[in-house]
Each structure stands twice: as C-alpha cells, then as structure tokens.
Scaffold this motif. Structure first.
Motif, short mmCIF file in Angstrom:
data_model
loop_
_atom_site.label_atom_id
_atom_site.label_comp_id
_atom_site.label_asym_id
_atom_site.label_seq_id
_atom_site.Cartn_x
_atom_site.Cartn_y
_atom_site.Cartn_z
N ALA A 29 0.83 -1.20 0.00
CA ALA A 29 0.00 0.00 0.00
C ALA A 29 0.87 1.26 0.00
CB ALA A 29 -0.93 -0.01 1.23
N LEU A 30 1.99 1.21 0.74
CA LEU A 30 2.90 2.36 0.78
C LEU A 30 3.51 2.62 -0.58
CD1 LEU A 30 4.48 4.53 2.29
CD2 LEU A 30 6.17 2.76 2.91
N ILE A 31 3.91 1.54 -1.25
CA ILE A 31 4.49 1.70 -2.59
C ILE A 31 3.46 2.31 -3.54
CG2 ILE A 31 5.34 0.42 -4.60
CD1 ILE A 31 6.63 -1.56 -2.65
N GLU A 32 2.22 1.82 -3.47
CA GLU A 32 1.16 2.38 -4.33
C GLU A 32 0.93 3.85 -4.01
OE1 GLU A 32 -2.28 0.00 -3.85
OE2 GLU A 32 -1.41 -1.79 -4.81
N ALA A 33 0.94 4.20 -2.71
CA ALA A 33 0.73 5.60 -2.33
C ALA A 33 1.87 6.48 -2.83
CB ALA A 33 0.61 5.70 -0.81
N GLN A 34 3.11 5.99 -2.71
CA GLN A 34 4.26 6.75 -3.20
C GLN A 34 4.17 6.97 -4.71
OE1 GLN A 34 7.39 4.27 -1.70
NE2 GLN A 34 7.68 5.52 0.15
N GLU A 35 3.75 5.91 -5.41
CA GLU A 35 3.58 6.04 -6.87
C GLU A 35 2.49 7.05 -7.20
OE1 GLU A 35 2.80 2.09 -8.10
OE2 GLU A 35 4.93 1.48 -8.13
N ALA A 36 1.41 7.06 -6.40
CA ALA A 36 0.32 8.01 -6.63
C ALA A 36 0.79 9.44 -6.39
CB ALA A 36 -0.86 7.68 -5.72
N VAL A 37 1.58 9.64 -5.30
CA VAL A 37 2.12 10.97 -5.02
C VAL A 37 2.99 11.46 -6.17
CG1 VAL A 37 3.73 12.23 -3.53
CG2 VAL A 37 1.99 10.75 -2.52
N HIS A 38 3.83 10.56 -6.67
CA HIS A 38 4.71 10.93 -7.79
C HIS A 38 3.89 11.28 -9.03
CE1 HIS A 38 8.33 11.02 -10.21
NE2 HIS A 38 7.77 10.17 -11.08
N ARG A 39 2.86 10.48 -9.30
CA ARG A 39 2.03 10.73 -10.48
C ARG A 39 1.28 12.04 -10.36
NH1 ARG A 39 -0.41 6.51 -10.07
NH2 ARG A 39 -2.34 7.22 -9.08
N VAL A 40 0.70 12.28 -9.18
CA VAL A 40 -0.05 13.53 -8.97
C VAL A 40 0.89 14.73 -9.05
CG1 VAL A 40 -1.37 14.86 -7.28
CG2 VAL A 40 -1.88 12.44 -7.64
N GLY A 41 2.12 14.55 -8.54
CA GLY A 41 3.09 15.64 -8.61
C GLY A 41 3.42 16.00 -10.05
N GLU A 42 3.59 14.97 -10.89
CA GLU A 42 3.86 15.24 -12.31
C GLU A 42 2.68 15.93 -12.97
OE1 GLU A 42 4.79 11.43 -13.88
OE2 GLU A 42 6.93 11.56 -13.37
N GLU A 43 1.47 15.46 -12.64
CA GLU A 43 0.28 16.08 -13.22
C GLU A 43 0.15 17.54 -12.76
OE1 GLU A 43 -2.89 13.58 -12.01
OE2 GLU A 43 -2.41 11.97 -13.43
N LEU A 44 0.52 17.80 -11.49
CA LEU A 44 0.46 19.17 -10.97
C LEU A 44 1.45 20.07 -11.71
CD1 LEU A 44 -0.59 21.23 -8.94
CD2 LEU A 44 1.12 20.38 -7.30
N ASP A 45 2.67 19.55 -11.95
CA ASP A 45 3.67 20.33 -12.70
C ASP A 45 3.16 20.67 -14.09
OD1 ASP A 45 5.37 20.27 -10.57
OD2 ASP A 45 6.56 18.57 -11.31
N GLU A 46 2.55 19.67 -14.75
CA GLU A 46 2.01 19.90 -16.09
C GLU A 46 0.89 20.93 -16.05
OE1 GLU A 46 3.09 18.83 -18.96
OE2 GLU A 46 4.74 17.75 -17.97
#
Length: 293
Positions: free
Chosen positions: A254-271
């Motif tokens: 679950a932690l790995i999935e959450a970290q991946e989600a944070v990274h993905r949302v961060g990229e989307e936020l930058d875009e």
C-alpha cells in the motif's frame, strides 16, 4: 470438522487429488474459524507413492498393522531379555507378516488403479519393517498420514531422502490393544485351575500392577497434555507471526502504491502549472493586441 479429521480425510484422498483436496479442507477449516488448523493443514506434504500405499494399507487393514506393532514389541522384549531362542522363533514370523502385508498392499493398489514398481514395493516393505522395529515409526504407519516412506538404518528411522524422520510416539493404549488382539487370535491352551491361595496372590499382584499402570498412565497423560499445550501455544504464535507478516507485506504494498500516486499527482500538478502559465502568457499577449487596436 477439526484438524485431525481434516488431515485424515486429506491423506485418504487419491494421490492425484491431494493438492486440490488440501486447499478445499484448509478453506473449510478457516471458514469454521480454525485459522491455526487451516495453516497446519496447508503445511502437510503430498505423500510419495510408497507412503500413499502404506497409508492405504493402514486404513484398510488396521488389525494387521496392530499385529505388526505387537510383533515389534515381542522383538524388543526378546532382545532386552537376550532371549536368542525367542528371537529365532520371531524372525520367520516377521518375514511372513511382511510378505502378507506387502501382498495385501499390492492388491489394494491394483484395486485403486495404481501400478507398484519394484522400487515402490521395496520402499513399502522397508516402511513396514521400520514400523516393526521402531515404536514411533510404527505409530506413524498406524496413523496413516505418512508423506514419505521410512527406513530403519540401525541408529534410527529416515525418510526417502535419507533425512531423519519426525514421527509421533507410540501410545501405550494402542500397543495394549494390539497385544490383546494378538493374544485373542492365538491358540493358547487353557491354564490349569489355581488353588484359592494362588488365585488370591495372583489377584493381589494383578491389582498392584493395575494400580501402578494407572499411576503411570495418569503421569503420561499429564505430560502429554503439557506437551500438547506447549505445541498449541507454539503453533498459535507461529500463526500470529504469519498473520503479522502478511499485514506488513500488505502495508508495504500500500505504501508503494501511495508513493507512486504521489509521484504521479506531482507530475500532473507540474504539467497543470505549466499549462496555467502558458495560458496566462497567452492571455497577456491577447490583451496587448486588443489594446493596440
């Protein structure tokens, strides 16, 4: 259904169905609330052909197996007494009984559609002989839950891989039943009548022996209970460890999935920020063009 019933049903199943039957019974135990029993059942190994055949023989011919164990008792007693004449008498009986059991097993295998190779037949005979020689091995044969053939090698019993075999101790109750069954089958001549004094002495001696046996049985029962309680506590602890290990693994996933989600949302936020800046810039340029008109 408890663990012992499930284990008996599992080892009574056809060899080809062992894995599916194990999963089915483990699932049933878990559904009944016996998580520990389910875990223990999943750990049981599929029997080799020789072990499967020994288990089948024990289920189909329990009296013959009891005779085998009783004959083993006679061998050990004669050996302890250094009674060479008795040992010479017992040896042909040993070979005859092993031949009889091997033949019965071959007939049972044929009934079940299982071919018995020379190697399997030899391993079965070695297993039966180990049950005769070693009390714990004899009880393991009698319980009909072997996963590997057994072999007595002079210093103990090993399985088919040559590793020391873990077998359960032989109970006094089962040994006594086998001895009584064998005595009932034998043609023992009637003993001469006793006089009153001899009969009274014998009765007194037998009473003392029974009382001693009762005391020993009570002590053994108490020791067995303590052992069972200790084993149950150890198994329960192992089950807790396994459950916590599963929870930890799930939490890590679950932690790995959450970290991946944070990274993905961060990229989307930058875009999104880049798009917003571009839109603002375009808006300013449009306003300048409008003001020049």
């Amino acid at each position: 259904m408890d663990f012992d019933e499930a284990a008996d049903a599992l080892y009574a199943a056809p060899s080809a169905d062992f894995i599916s039957r194990r999963n089915e019974l483990a699932k049933q135990l878990k559904a009944d609330g016996d998580q520990l029993g389910s875990t223990r059942l999943k750990a049981l190994r599929k029997p080799t052909v020789a072990a499967w055949l020994a288990n089948l023989l024990a289920r189909e011919s329990p009296d013959d197996i009891d005779d085998l164990l009783a004959l083993g008792d006679e061998f050990r007693q004669a050996t302890a007494d250094l009674d060479g004449e008795k040992l010479r008498e017992l040896t042909p009986r040993r070979h005859k009984l092993l031949d009889q059991l091997s033949k019965s097993a071959a007939e049972l295998a044929e009934r079940e559609g299982q071919k018995v190779s020379a190697d399997v037949a030899q391993k079965l005979r070695e297993t039966l002989d180990a049950g005769l020689v070693d009390p714990a091995a004899g009880e393991a044969v009698r319980e009909a839950r072997l996963s590997s053939a057994l072999r007595h090698v002079g210093f103990g019993v090993v399985d088919e891989s040559g590793e020391p075999s873990t077998v359960t101790p032989l109970t006094d109750e089962r040994r006594q039943r086998a001895q009584e069954r064998r005595r009932a089958k034998s043609d023992v001549p009637a003993e001469p009548e006793e006089d009153a004094e001899t009969a009274a002495a014998r009765a007194k001696r037998e009473k003392a022996e029974r009382e001693q046996e009762d005391r020993e049985a009570a002590e053994k029962a108490e020791a067995k209970k303590e052992l069972d309680d200790a084993l149950a506590a150890a198994e329960a602890a192992e089950a807790v460890v396994a459950d916590l290990d599963t929870q930890l693994s799930d939490a890590r996933d679950a932690l790995i999935e959450a970290q991946e989600a944070v990274h993905r949302v961060g990229e989307e936020l930058d875009e999104a920020r880049k798009a917003a800046r571009a839109a603002q810039k375009e808006s300013r340029e449009a306003r300048k063009r409008y003001n020049r008109l």
